[in-house]
Structures are given as structure tokens and as C-alpha cells.
Motif scaffolding. Structure first.
Motif, PDB file in Angstrom:
ATOM      1  N   LEU A 165       8.236  46.183 -23.959  1.00 19.92           N
ATOM      2  CA  LEU A 165       7.832  47.273 -24.851  1.00 19.92           C
ATOM      3  C   LEU A 165       6.386  47.666 -24.560  1.00 19.92           C
ATOM      4  N   GLU A 166       5.547  46.690 -24.409  1.00 18.42           N
ATOM      5  CA  GLU A 166       4.129  46.946 -24.111  1.00 18.42           C
ATOM      6  C   GLU A 166       3.990  47.669 -22.773  1.00 18.42           C
ATOM      7  N   LYS A 167       4.771  47.230 -21.804  1.00 12.27           N
ATOM      8  CA  LYS A 167       4.680  47.822 -20.461  1.00 12.27           C
ATOM      9  C   LYS A 167       5.086  49.295 -20.489  1.00 12.27           C
ATOM     10  N   ILE A 168       6.166  49.583 -21.200  1.00  9.28           N
ATOM     11  CA  ILE A 168       6.609  50.988 -21.281  1.00  9.28           C
ATOM     12  C   ILE A 168       5.542  51.828 -21.984  1.00  9.28           C
ATOM     13  N   LEU A 169       5.002  51.282 -23.047  1.00  4.65           N
ATOM     14  CA  LEU A 169       3.954  52.002 -23.786  1.00  4.65           C
ATOM     15  C   LEU A 169       2.756  52.289 -22.894  1.00  4.65           C
ATOM     16  N   GLU A 171       2.629  52.350 -19.570  1.00  2.50           N
ATOM     17  CA  GLU A 171       2.978  53.264 -18.477  1.00  2.50           C
ATOM     18  C   GLU A 171       3.047  54.711 -18.961  1.00  2.50           C
ATOM     19  N   GLU A 172       3.452  54.878 -20.196  1.00  3.99           N
ATOM     20  CA  GLU A 172       3.612  56.238 -20.709  1.00  3.99           C
ATOM     21  C   GLU A 172       2.391  56.692 -21.506  1.00  3.99           C
ATOM     22  N   GLY A 173       1.329  55.895 -21.451  1.00  9.97           N
ATOM     23  CA  GLY A 173       0.094  56.301 -22.099  1.00  9.97           C
ATOM     24  C   GLY A 173       0.135  56.286 -23.599  1.00  9.97           C
ATOM     25  N   GLY A 174       1.033  55.473 -24.130  1.00 12.69           N
ATOM     26  CA  GLY A 174       1.158  55.445 -25.599  1.00 12.69           C
ATOM     27  C   GLY A 174       0.606  54.194 -26.222  1.00 12.69           C
ATOM     28  N   GLY A 175      -0.164  53.431 -25.438  1.00 12.28           N
ATOM     29  CA  GLY A 175      -0.731  52.199 -25.981  1.00 12.28           C
ATOM     30  C   GLY A 175      -1.632  52.474 -27.171  1.00 12.28           C
ATOM     31  N   ASN A 176      -1.830  51.452 -27.945  1.00 21.44           N
ATOM     32  CA  ASN A 176      -2.623  51.581 -29.167  1.00 21.44           C
ATOM     33  C   ASN A 176      -2.092  52.679 -30.077  1.00 21.44           C
ATOM     34  N   ALA A 177      -0.761  52.754 -30.117  1.00 22.25           N
ATOM     35  CA  ALA A 177      -0.140  53.797 -30.926  1.00 22.25           C
ATOM     36  C   ALA A 177      -0.461  53.616 -32.391  1.00 22.25           C
TER      37      ALA A 177
ATOM     38  N   LEU B   7       2.583  38.812 -32.251  1.00 19.47           N
ATOM     39  CA  LEU B   7       2.210  40.139 -31.744  1.00 19.47           C
ATOM     40  C   LEU B   7       0.719  40.283 -31.470  1.00 19.47           C
ATOM     41  N   LEU B   8      -0.030  39.201 -31.625  1.00 19.79           N
ATOM     42  CA  LEU B   8      -1.454  39.253 -31.288  1.00 19.79           C
ATOM     43  C   LEU B   8      -1.591  39.540 -29.789  1.00 19.79           C
ATOM     44  N   GLY B   9      -2.468  40.466 -29.457  1.00 14.72           N
ATOM     45  CA  GLY B   9      -2.656  40.801 -28.050  1.00 14.72           C
ATOM     46  C   GLY B   9      -1.825  41.982 -27.601  1.00 14.72           C
ATOM     47  N   TYR B  10      -0.884  42.393 -28.425  1.00 13.17           N
ATOM     48  CA  TYR B  10      -0.104  43.589 -28.092  1.00 13.17           C
ATOM     49  C   TYR B  10      -0.753  44.798 -28.761  1.00 13.17           C
ATOM     50  N   SER B  11      -0.372  45.961 -28.288  1.00 12.37           N
ATOM     51  CA  SER B  11      -1.013  47.174 -28.835  1.00 12.37           C
ATOM     52  C   SER B  11      -0.284  47.680 -30.071  1.00 12.37           C
ATOM     53  N   PHE B  12       0.732  46.960 -30.519  1.00  9.31           N
ATOM     54  CA  PHE B  12       1.457  47.376 -31.727  1.00  9.31           C
ATOM     55  C   PHE B  12       1.488  46.208 -32.709  1.00  9.31           C
ATOM     56  N   SER B  13       1.476  46.550 -33.973  1.00  9.47           N
ATOM     57  CA  SER B  13       1.459  45.510 -35.003  1.00  9.47           C
ATOM     58  C   SER B  13       2.868  45.284 -35.560  1.00  9.47           C
ATOM     59  N   ALA B  14       2.998  44.231 -36.346  1.00  9.42           N
ATOM     60  CA  ALA B  14       4.297  43.941 -36.976  1.00  9.42           C
ATOM     61  C   ALA B  14       4.713  45.087 -37.891  1.00  9.42           C
ATOM     62  N   GLU B  15       3.746  45.673 -38.586  1.00 12.49           N
ATOM     63  CA  GLU B  15       4.066  46.779 -39.500  1.00 12.49           C
ATOM     64  C   GLU B  15       4.552  48.000 -38.721  1.00 12.49           C
ATOM     65  N   GLU B  16       3.865  48.290 -37.594  1.00 14.89           N
ATOM     66  CA  GLU B  16       4.286  49.447 -36.780  1.00 14.89           C
ATOM     67  C   GLU B  16       5.672  49.220 -36.191  1.00 14.89           C
ATOM     68  N   LEU B  17       5.905  48.002 -35.764  1.00 12.16           N
ATOM     69  CA  LEU B  17       7.208  47.695 -35.177  1.00 12.16           C
ATOM     70  C   LEU B  17       8.305  47.797 -36.242  1.00 12.16           C
ATOM     71  N   TYR B  18       8.008  47.315 -37.440  1.00 14.61           N
ATOM     72  CA  TYR B  18       8.981  47.415 -38.536  1.00 14.61           C
ATOM     73  C   TYR B  18       9.303  48.889 -38.801  1.00 14.61           C
ATOM     74  N   ALA B  19       8.252  49.717 -38.835  1.00 16.15           N
ATOM     75  CA  ALA B  19       8.449  51.133 -39.163  1.00 16.15           C
ATOM     76  C   ALA B  19       9.286  51.849 -38.100  1.00 16.15           C
ATOM     77  N   VAL B  20       9.010  51.581 -36.824  1.00 18.57           N
ATOM     78  CA  VAL B  20       9.800  52.278 -35.793  1.00 18.57           C
ATOM     79  C   VAL B  20      11.232  51.747 -35.752  1.00 18.57           C
ATOM     80  N   CYS B  21      11.397  50.465 -36.015  1.00 23.90           N
ATOM     81  CA  CYS B  21      12.758  49.914 -36.068  1.00 23.90           C
ATOM     82  C   CYS B  21      13.525  50.560 -37.224  1.00 23.90           C
ATOM     83  N   ASP B  22      12.846  50.725 -38.337  1.00 18.02           N
ATOM     84  CA  ASP B  22      13.480  51.331 -39.506  1.00 18.02           C
ATOM     85  C   ASP B  22      13.953  52.735 -39.169  1.00 18.02           C
ATOM     86  N   HIS B  23      13.115  53.492 -38.514  1.00 19.18           N
ATOM     87  CA  HIS B  23      13.491  54.862 -38.151  1.00 19.18           C
ATOM     88  C   HIS B  23      14.596  54.865 -37.104  1.00 19.18           C
TER      89      HIS B  23
END
Lengths: 177, 230
Positions: A165-169, A171-177, B7-23
Motif C-alpha cells: 500500500l505504501e509503495k503504491i502511494l 509511486e503515485e505521489g499520494g504519500g502523506n495523504a 502503522l508507525l513509519g507509514y504515511s497513513f494512520s490507523a484512522e485514515e486506513l479505517y476511513a478508506v476501508c469504510d468507504h
């Protein structure tokens, strides 16, 4: 035949709760199976065999929000339906077919964000793992049981799913969304 | 480790992941529900579900027997494309099964139609002190669980059917090729709890027999060698 295996619905109240739950979600379970399987008999087989698992884990998801329950059920039924379809294909052709990794018959609609877009692009197995872990809140042990894999495999699967998931983000410039 | 820490170190948080999964899930459900079901579930199906709901019994005796039967009933298919198989091994002149060896478990995958009557196999010897405490029998699967206060084992006879997969172990294991009454067999020992599986296929390649438990290897072999078709 399988009735002899069911052990967890101890009281009449629990049985009624599950019966009610089944009535509420029966259509969704059949609609999910029907998108993958051709015959009514196959759909009924999948729903029945799934109920063995669902009864056993009723205490886990009974407290979920309705949409979380639906996700939990849908992914389970879809995968069991695919198992059945794939077994029949193997039987027909006598070889191990490389089954296309697609979310057949399921169009989640337009993504709202780069993160959701990336989620949609993940292989189905990775996406399922993320939904079950971060949406349904399954523990590693529960995820392993759900996906019929070992706990160590479940951990690795989650790791790969997050990384992909991180890699796709990225690559597509969507990091830190 | 909880969901947030993972999810530490990733650019998305647990809350963001929950929200996109919900959608995502909302969209997925909408697309499923948009296609009306083109049949009404049969009365036989509804009866079967009711029997499942009514079939509550014997809590506390689920152990290996339950897991075993449930695993075979589900006949789980592993997606071979997404899991690293370290070895694929087919054995015997009449190849009706394959052994797929993964890092922490093994799958036996069977092919062909059943042509054996599994009810003809009997267990000729059971160690003193162990008693039959649970069993399950169907035309394609018989499972018996024996237990004493300290140890136990489960023995299963599975009719070989196309597509059936049996999983052995779910942690790291040691394996060894052995013989049971002259037939090649596989012995697996869990490196954490020392539980064992002894697995082999009958001479005509039609029935898989598995003894799983915490009893000693010697006892396991004595039991295995006492099994004979009637």
C-alpha cells in the motif's frame, strides 16, 4: 452432518440471535456467492458451510457495526465461493489454473482519496487482510483463523500488504495523504 | 503490537486506513446489493441452516477433532500464486496426491475420485489409559479423539477426493520420512510444543490417515501399525 460440530450456541437466546442475524444477512450472503458461482446448489453449499464458521465466531462479530459485519461476511463468503469454483475448475481441467486475482463482480466505485485508490489497486488478498485487521479489528490470531493460514503467515501477509500500500502511494505521489 | 503501532513509519494512520476501508466496503456492498438474487433459497437449505443453529452440543470437546473436521469440511484452498512454496512433492506410482511444503506448514492435496470405503479401517491397539472421548463419522471422513488426563491423540481417515486439502501444523516443524507397515509416511514434530503428526496414504492411494497428538513417537507408531483394513 455438520450439525454435530456446532458447539457454541449454548442457549435458546443465542440461537435466536444467530437465527435473526442469519435472516438479516442471508440475502447478502447469497448475492455475494451468486456473483462467483453459477448454480443455486453451489451457493447454498457455500452459505451452509460458511455458517459453521460464522456460528463458531458469532461472539466475535455480533458486536460489530452493521457495515463491519457485512464486510466480514462478504469477504468470507466470496473466498469460500472462489474456493469452490476453483476446485471445480481443477476438477474439470485437471491442472492448477492460475486464477486471476481480481475482485470479481464487485465494483467499489470511485475512490475518494489517493489512499483508497491505492487500496483498490492492491491484490485482493492484501486488501482483505488490511480490511479485516484495520477495519474489522481482527487480531493476528483471528485473522489467521479467518484466512486459514498460520499466525506467522498472517503477520507476513499484513507486513506485505502495508508495504505494498505504501509503495503504491509513493509511486503515485499520494504519500502523506 | 496494536494496529496503531504497526502503522508507525507509514504515511497513513490507523484512522485514515479505517476511513478508506469504510468507504471501500460501502461501495463494494452497494455493488453486490445492486444485483438482485435470481432465486429463492430452497426449503432444504433453510432446514439445513435451522439444523445447524439447533445443533449446539458438547461444549468443551472441540479440540483437535473440531479443527480437523472443520478444516477438511472447508477444504481451504491456498492461493498458490501468493504464498512461497518451498517444495512440491508427488509420491508413489499412482500419483493421487501432492505434498506442498511451506515454511511453517505442509499441505496434502488430493486428486481423483474416492474409491475406498474408509469405514473398513480399524484401530487395532490403543495405549492403556487412553479412552475414546469424541468422534465424527461421515462417508468421506472419520475422526476419533482419544484422551487421558495427561495426553491425547486424534486419528483421522480421509477419503481422497478431488480438491481436498489437508493442512498439517501451523508453526515451525521438523519433518522426517518414515515407514508405517512398509508404506512411506511423514512424521512432523512441532518445534514449540512437540506435538506430532504422522501422515500416510494407504497402499491403493485412496485413504489418507493422520495421527495427531502429544503422545510419544513410539506409541504413535504402534497405533499406526495396528491399523488394518478389514
Amino acid at each position: 452432518m455438520l450439525a454435530a460440530l456446532l458447539l457454541l450456541l449454548k442457549t435458546d437466546e443465542e440461537k435466536e440471535q444467530f437465527a435473526q442475524f442469519y435472516r438479516q444477512y442471508e440475502n447478502l450472503m447469497f448475492q455475494t456467492a451468486r456473483q462467483i458461482l453459477d448454480s443455486q446448489q453451489d451457493c447454498e453449499d457455500v452459505v451452509q458451510s460458511s455458517c459453521v464458521y460464522l456460528i463458531d465466531h458469532f461472539d466475535k462479530y455480533a458486536s460489530y457495526k452493521p457495515r463491519q459485519v457485512a464486510a466480514y461476511l462478504t469477504l468470507w463468503i466470496r473466498n469460500r465461493a472462489k474456493d469452490l469454483r476453483d476446485r471445480k475448475q481443477w476438477k474439470t481441467y485437471g491442472i492448477m489454473e492460475d486464477i486471476a486475482d481480481t475482485a470479481e463482480g464487485m465494483d467499489p466505485g470511485e475512490p475518494e482519496s489517493p489512499l483508497e485508490s491505492a487500496l483498490e489497486k492492491l491484490p485482493e488478498r492484501y486488501r482483505d487482510a488490511l480490511i479485516l485487521r484495520y477495519y474489522n479489528g481482527l487480531s493476528i490470531k483471528e485473522l489467521a483463523a479467518y484466512m486459514t493460514i498460520s499466525e506467522s503467515t498472517a503477520r507476513k501477509l499484513l507486513q506485505r500488504s502495508r508495504d505494498s500500500l505504501e509503495k503504491i502511494l509513493t509511486e503515485e505521489g499520494g504519500g502523506n495523504a | 503490537m496494536n494496529c496503531r503501532e504497526e502503522l508507525l513509519g507509514y504515511s497513513f494512520s490507523a484512522e485514515e486506513l479505517y476511513a478508506v476501508c469504510d468507504h471501500y466496503v460501502a461501495g463494494m456492498l452497494a455493488s453486490i446489493e445492486a444485483v438482485p438474487l435470481d432465486f429463492e433459497p430452497s426449503a432444504a437449505h433453510r432446514n439445513a441452516i435451522q439444523r445447524l443453529i439447533d445443533g449446539s452440543l458438547r461444549k468443551g470437546k472441540r479440540h483437535a477433532l473440531y479443527r480437523r473436521v472443520a478444516a477438511i469440511a472447508a477444504a481451504a484452498i491456498i492461493l498458490f500464486g501468493t504464498v512461497m512454496v518451498t517444495n512440491v512433492h508427488a509420491r508413489e506410482a499412482v500419483v493421487r496426491w501432492m505434498r506442498l511444503i511451506f515454511p511453517d506448514y505442509v499441505l496434502y492435496r488430493f486428486f481423483g475420485e474416492p474409491d475406498d470405503d474408509i469405514s473398513r479401517y480399524t484401530i487395532g491397539w490403543i495405549p492403556d489409559g487412553l479412552e475414546l472421548v469424541d468422534y465424527y463419522e461421515s462417508p468421506t471422513l472419520r475422526v476419533f479423539h482419544y484422551q487421558s488426563d495427561e495426553e491425547g491423540f486424534t486419528i483421522s481417515f480421509t477419503s481422497i477426493e478431488d480438491g481436498v486439502i489437508i493442512e498439517i501444523g501451523d508453526t515451525e516443524y521438523l519433518s522426517q520420512e518414515v515407514f508405517v507397515n512398509g508404506l512411506k509416511a511423514d512424521l512432523y514434530i512441532d518445534i514449540y510444543d512437540q506435538s506430532k503428526n504422522l501422515v500416510w496414504v494407504t497402499q491403493n492411494g485412496s485413504t489418507e490417515i493422520d495421527i495427531e497428538g502429544t503422545i510419544s513417537t513410539d506409541l504413535m507408531f504402534q497405533i499406526a501399525e495396528s491399523i488394518n483394513p478389514q
